[in-house]
Design an enzyme around this catalytic site. Structure first.
Site, short mmCIF file in Angstrom:
data_model
loop_
_atom_site.label_atom_id
_atom_site.label_comp_id
_atom_site.label_asym_id
_atom_site.label_seq_id
_atom_site.Cartn_x
_atom_site.Cartn_y
_atom_site.Cartn_z
N ARG A 160 -14.45 11.49 1.52
CA ARG A 160 -15.20 10.42 0.60
C ARG A 160 -16.54 9.97 1.30
NH1 ARG A 160 -10.17 6.40 -0.51
NH2 ARG A 160 -9.13 7.72 -1.98
N LEU A 212 1.17 -4.09 -0.63
CA LEU A 212 2.06 -2.61 -0.03
C LEU A 212 2.55 -3.16 1.37
CD1 LEU A 212 0.92 0.55 -1.25
CD2 LEU A 212 2.76 -0.71 -1.99
#
Lengths: 249, 652
Positions: free
Chosen positions: B344, B57
């Site tokens: 997370r 990306l």
């Protein structure tokens, strides 16, 4: 599990290739097909033999790198990628043939690795929307009907692995090309380049030496992402429409 | 190395300051920087060459955008095509502060959530810019034809992710990374066709060329022919991703590696916060020693899945036979306001804790349930299938269990590295002319990255930030002669690369590259994984040089360096892991606090949460390389929080 593998070995594009047999033992049904090949390669390496070269990367079925013809089928017996095929699909004592993609437009690089650069060149010929960074309007300026967005997505799922070409008796790249044509064609953002896109991409596909399509449907059966065969007929319609609208000499 | 802990030492050098971030209100800084940046006349741009390493990306978007601006881009990827970089595997989504839901989101809230989620170890200026740019990214991707999920009215759909209480995550089923990457790849393809990008696939960067203190090129290996090549440019951009594969088992692609950034580090680029690694809470547990990689199950599943383990340790009954009152939905119990959507790092540690208590499920007790029974009862199977169908299918293919019928089993796995090359506000490393973008740099996520923020950062860096700042660098450094192959710096880099590869092939030992990779990976998981302590880190620091020594004695690489040789590719990457691992452990040892994904057992609150020590460790640690096995130099960049006041994170 104990298996016999017959694997295509070929040192380089110009060298003659052939099938070579290997026995592997201690294979767990939970292993992926590539982990089974890892086991073989580990042994070959320690024995000082050249390990089997094969393309792989994400090993979760999305990058499209892995590309094995297993027992004559692109990606093997399940409808998935080679990396997501697990050994529980085979039986103890099986003999398994492993070959590279076979197509004139995908020359062998080494063993099971082929050159799929032709796919990149097809995308380069028109598989995009011409929108330079910074030139985009507000995302909600153009609502897209959910059905169109879903249809675009369905075609955009193509991972560019080349199984369609490998499975096709003609080595045709129609399913790959049509997936991109229909992805962008379904969206208002792709409309301005609709005609030139399909004409240029089909021309490039032909120039790369892919075979013609006779609608045998093998491509759609082998496609791990389920790109439908109707994608091809839709592209034929697009091409016909575009060629009447934009005559080319 | 007679003293077993001598190499754990380090020296302290000059502090680092981010000299490029302008003063003034945080919301004006990016505008200010863009205004103060010098521009290169469009007619002169084609005379400048920029090398971009990587086509994920960050790299894909940067290469395309630089080429659109008129620069000559030379781009590299090790894969056979620029469409395959590991960004493609990102599942869940991309954050943007569009506030389409009218649920109280704003640029400031995304900025706040990201700084807090990163446990106050990131830079406010950078994070605010990221939040500002997030909205432009969605516009750009939609215009490219990225088929985001939409509502029936034709507008974009969003969902929630961990660590936030708004719905700002845009997605394309469970394949958001794939769709965004293909958008960038297509933009790049357009520039390749136009002749503005010279693309080298199946080519791996093996060293950086630094001439007169500036990054001027790279040494690369053509992976098909084995040929060593040199490429020159006016600026070099590393977009080569993270280094999670140092752990061997991770959710990274098999060939993702640290070589580009590590070689740049060896040439003088400081490496920041190497111990900040993200262990993702929802991955499919490993099944045996043959395991080659771990597969993530998107965090988005925590929107509807409930995480639980049996209340009693050693309960081996199948999930269906465990009655409701004998289940412990531990995240909902401990963190009632965020429940299953805690960040997370917190979800991973909680999973480890319940497994350590003997309450884990599945083989070896290394797993917890992620249960969709309630969601299926509430929404119907069809709606669940619509949202997560491809993930459920993937789970079933790997485990041979149907998650519509039995709960998924999940366990944390290495997923992302917040650390990376130190960069300033311009994303420039400590080597002038060398830029690092995406996961390769350390800049935006602090000690913990929030879900759906990696895609945002990669594209922000590549589409918007880097093209503006490289412009400034090139405008201020016009007209350098291209160094030729005879230049001593070039010749030395080439010679060192050749020598390294030749030596790898020449050892002719008895152990494969993979066997060393597994060994170093297990060591790192044990001592530098989900929880760390000084004793374990010392052990790892003692052991790593021994493994390195053994590697150079026993490595076996069949074939030669002058041919297609995947064994050589792997072995060469492990050379770098064996050094990087040491720096990670040292960084973890020196940072005697807990923060985000870095949990030091010696530094926790009474209820077992990470206890930061802001007074002592409120800085980014940037390490300078001084030689293999030699004490590196620590440069501190003090972090200033003028907008988001550091507090003990609370998700309860």
């Amino acid at each position: 599990m104990k298996l016999t593998l017959r694997i295509w070995r070929q040192h380089d594009p110009d060298a003659p290739g052939g099938m070579a047999a290997y026995d592997v033992e201690g294979i767990s049904p939970d292993m992926s097909f590539l982990e089974m090949l890892d086991t073989l390669n580990e042994r070959l390496t320690v024995e000082g033999q050249d390990p089997v070269a094969f393309d792989h990367d994400c090993r979760e079925g999305i990058c499209g790198a892995c590309s094995l013809v297993i027992n004559g089928e692109a990606h093997g017996p399940e409808r998935t990628t080679s990396c997501q095929l697990h050994m529980r699909s085979f039986r103890d004592g099986d003999t398994i043939d492993v070959e590279p993609w076979r197509a004139a437009a995908f020359p062998v690089v080494r063993d099971l690795v082929v050159d799929r650069g032709a796919f990149d060149r097809i995308i380069q010929s028109g598989g995009y929307v011409s929108v330079p960074t910074g030139a985009a309007p507000e995302a909600h300026a153009t609502p897209v009907p959910k059905a169109a967005a879903d249809s675009a997505f369905e075609h955009a799922e193509c991972i560019g692995c080349g199984a369609c070409v490998a499975a096709c008796p003609n080595g045709s790249a129609m399913l790959f090309t049509s997936a991109k044509v229909n992805h962008l064609g379904a969206l208002p953002q792709g409309a301005p380049e609709r005609e030139t896109r399909v004409l240029d991409m089909v021309a490039q596909m032909d120039a790369e030496g892919f075979g013609g399509c006779t609608l045998t449907g093998e491509c759609a059966t082998a496609c791990p992402k389920g790109i439908p065969l109707t994608s091809i007929t839709a592209m034929n319609r697009e091409w016909l429409r575009a060629s009447r609208k934009v005559p080319r000499g | 190395m007679s003293n077993p802990t001598a190499y754990a030492d380090y020296t302290t050098g000059e502090p680092l300051a981010d000299t490029k971030a302008p003063e003034g209100p945080v919301e004006d800084r990016w505008d200010t920087r863009r205004f103060t940046a010098k521009l290169v006349n469009p007619a002169n741009r084609r005379r400048h060459t920029v090398i971009v390493v990587g086509t994920g990306l960050a790299g894909g978007s940067a290469g395309a955008t630089l080429a659109e601006q008129g620069y000559h881009v030379v781009q590299f990827c090790y894969q056979d095509s620029p469409r395959r970089a590991h960004s493609i595997a990102a599942q869940g989504g991309i954050n943007a502060a569009k506030n389409y839901r009218n649920d109280g989101d704003s640029i400031h809230r995304l900025f706040y959530d990201t700084v807090k989620g990163g446990d106050f170890r990131s830079r406010e200026s950078n994070v605010h810019r990221l939040a500002q740019i997030s909205v432009e990214i969605i516009d750009q991707c939609v215009a490219q034809g990225v088929p985001f999920a939409r509502e029936y009215g034709g507008l974009l759909d969003t969902r929630s992710f961990g660590g936030v209480q708004v719905s700002r995550t845009f997605y394309a089923r469970g394949q958001t990374g794939q769709q965004l990457l293909l958008g960038a790849y297509q933009a790049l393809s357009r520039q390749i066709a136009a002749g503005n990008v010279e693309m080298h696939a199946r080519t791996e960067m093996l060293d950086l060329i630094v001439v007169d203190g500036r990054a001027r090129g790279i040494v690369a290996r053509d992976l098909v022919s084995g040929e060593i090549t040199t490429h020159f440019a006016d600026a070099v951009v590393l977009a080569s991703g993270g280094y999670g594969n140092v752990f061997y088992l991770s959710t990274n692609a098999m060939n993702s590696n640290a070589t580009a950034i590590w070689r740049a580090h060896r040439r003088g680029a400081h490496f920041a916060n190497p111990c900040f690694t993200q262990i993702h809470p929802t991955c499919i547990p490993r099944t045996g020693d043959h395991q080659s990689k771990l597969t993530l199950m998107s965090e988005s599943l925590r929107n509807d899945g409930r995480i639980w383990v049996p209340r009693a340790a050693g309960d081996t009954r199948p999930a269906a036979e465990i009655p409701e009152d004998e289940r412990d939905y531990y995240l909902e119990r401990i963190y009632p306001s965020f429940g299953n959507l805690v960040p997370r790092d917190i979800a991973s540690r909680a999973a480890k804790n319940v497994c350590d208590e003997g309450r884990g499920v599945g083989p070896g007790g290394q797993g917890v349930y992620l249960d969709f029974a309630d969601a299926i009862a509430r929404l119907g199977r069809k709606a669940v299938e619509e949202r997560y169908g491809n993930l459920f299918e993937m789970y079933e293919r790997i485990t041979a269990e149907n998650p519509y019928e039995v709960p998924m089993r999940i366990y944390p796995a290495v997923h992302y590295t917040m650390g990376g090359l130190w960069v300033d506000y311009d994303l420039q490393t400590t080597i002038p002319g060398l830029f690092a973008i995406g996961e390769a740099n350390f800049s935006d996520h602090g000690a913990n990255r929030l879900g759906a923020s990696a895609l945002m950062q990669g594209l922000a860096d590549g589409y918007f930030v880097l093209p503006a700042t490289v412009n400034d660098y090139l405008a201020r450094n016009p007209g350098h002669d291209t160094p030729g192959p005879e230049h001593p710096a070039v010749a030395a880099a080439v010679a060192e690369t050749r020598e390294r590869l030749h030596r790898l092939v020449g050892v002719d030992g008895d152990r494969s590259a993979d066997s060393f990779h597994r060994e170093i990976g297990e060591l790192m998981w044990e001592y530098c994984g989900m929880s760390r302590n000084a004793e374990g880190l010392r052990k790892a620091l003692d052991r790593i040089p021994q493994i390195r020594e053994e590697f150079w004695r026993r490595i076996k690489v069949p074939g030669t360096e002058g041919e297609f040789n995947q064994s050589l590719e792997r072995a060469n990457r492990i050379v770098d892991y064996l050094e990087l691992a040491e720096l990670m452990c040292l960084d973890a040892l020196h940072r005697a606090e807990s923060c985000g994904g870095h949990f030091r057992e010696e530094s926790q609150t009474p209820d077992g949460e990470a206890a930061r020590r802001d007074e002592e460790f409120g800085y980014a640690a940037a390490w300078e390389f001084t030689g293999t096995g030699r004490a590196p130099v620590l440069h501190r960049e003090d972090l200033v929080f003028a907008y988001v006041h550091p507090t003990q994170r609370s998700y309860a």
